[in-house]
Design an enzyme around this catalytic site. Structure first.
Site, PDB file in Angstrom:
ATOM      1  CG  ASN A  34      -0.162  -0.079   2.597  1.00  0.00           C
ATOM      2  OD1 ASN A  34       0.437   1.024   2.861  1.00  0.00           O
ATOM      3  ND2 ASN A  34      -0.154  -1.063   3.236  1.00  0.00           N
ATOM      4  NE  ARG A  35      -0.597   6.172  -3.471  1.00  0.00           N
ATOM      5  CZ  ARG A  35      -1.243   7.485  -3.816  1.00  0.00           C
ATOM      6  NH1 ARG A  35      -2.443   7.122  -4.200  1.00  0.00           N
ATOM      7  NH2 ARG A  35      -0.980   8.724  -3.771  1.00  0.00           N
TER       8      ARG A  35
END
Ligand code: CTP
Ligand code: CA
Length: 228
Positions: A34-35
């Protein structure tokens, strides 16, 4: 002065903060991630240490450029997968006064991790992966809380039908944590940026609402935790 009065407020307290985002491997070279950069969690760790707390930071795939901001009195433990994070939290959490779960944790992992690099082998041009749910680390912490311990969750929410406050309050109740800090995210907001809008809720409602840098929002969150 007011700020000075809070400076050493966390003296003698032991805090555990998680930051970053988990990676679930598909094979030796690929993962589902994920970011989350880990910046918000790192700022929470720094703000707590500045208040006099003894802080351990569990850094989940946090880039060296982000970790460079961490001061030497903060202990750093690096992990990558949700299972590693869960194991490290289980070891570290019981002796802590405050646990802040700022890390973005994968809701799923691969049912099977391949020891060889996956090949393109389907004639129809598709790949089907089977994912299974991970354990909810935050809910587990909240369910097994030590006496007097404060457990804090985070939520990154995309805009929807209900307000951010409504969703934060529902999530805090579902998770069973004491406080939940929520911010709005989207393709271009929240991640990989230094500015942020954060609300903090407890069982009664919003206890803090702040827009600013991740440092400013972290300081307001730490003050909300100390106020409790
Ligand atoms: N979290 C966790 N373990 C998981 C998933 C999430 O400890 N397996 C923690 C995160 O660290 C964060 C909080 O739970 O503090 C909120 O995560 P979030 O993804 O917003 O909640 P979910 O219950 O996974 O709900 P959603 O379906 O909205 O993703
Ligand atoms: Ca989730």
């Amino acid at each position: 002065d007011g700020a000075g009065a809070l400076d050493a407020f966390a003296e003698g307290q032991r805090w555990l903060v998680t930051a970053g985002g988990t990676r679930e491997p598909l094979d030796p070279v690929r993962f589902i991630g994920n970011r989350s950069s880990g910046r918000q969690g790192v700022e929470v760790a720094l703000a707590a240490a500045a208040r006099g707390a003894e802080v351990t930071l569990i850094a989940v795939n946090v880039d060296a450029s982000v970790l460079a901001a961490v001061t030497p009195e903060i202990e750093v433990i690096g992990v990558s997968t949700t299972a590693e994070l869960e194991e490290t939290v289980a070891t570290e959490a019981p002796s802590r006064d405050v646990v802040v779960m700022a890390a973005a944790v994968s809701d799923y992992r691969l049912a099977e991790v391949s020891n060889e690099k996956l090949r393109k082998e389907n004639a129809d041009g598709t790949l089907t992966l089977t994912l299974v749910e991970t354990n909810d680390i935050l809910a587990g912490l909240a369910a097994n809380k030590q006496d007097g311990q404060i457990v804090v969750g985070f939520a990154a929410e995309t805009p929807g039908d209900t307000t951010l406050t409504e969703r934060a309050m529902a999530k805090r109740r579902r998770k069973g944590c004491d406080l939940l800090a929520a911010n709005e995210v989207g393709w271009n907001t929240g991640f990989e940026r230094s500015d942020n809008h954060l609300i903090v809720v407890d069982e009664h409602g919003v206890v803090a609402d702040v827009a600013g840098s991740k440092r400013e929002t972290a300081e307001v969150l730490v003050d909300a935790i100390l106020a409790r």
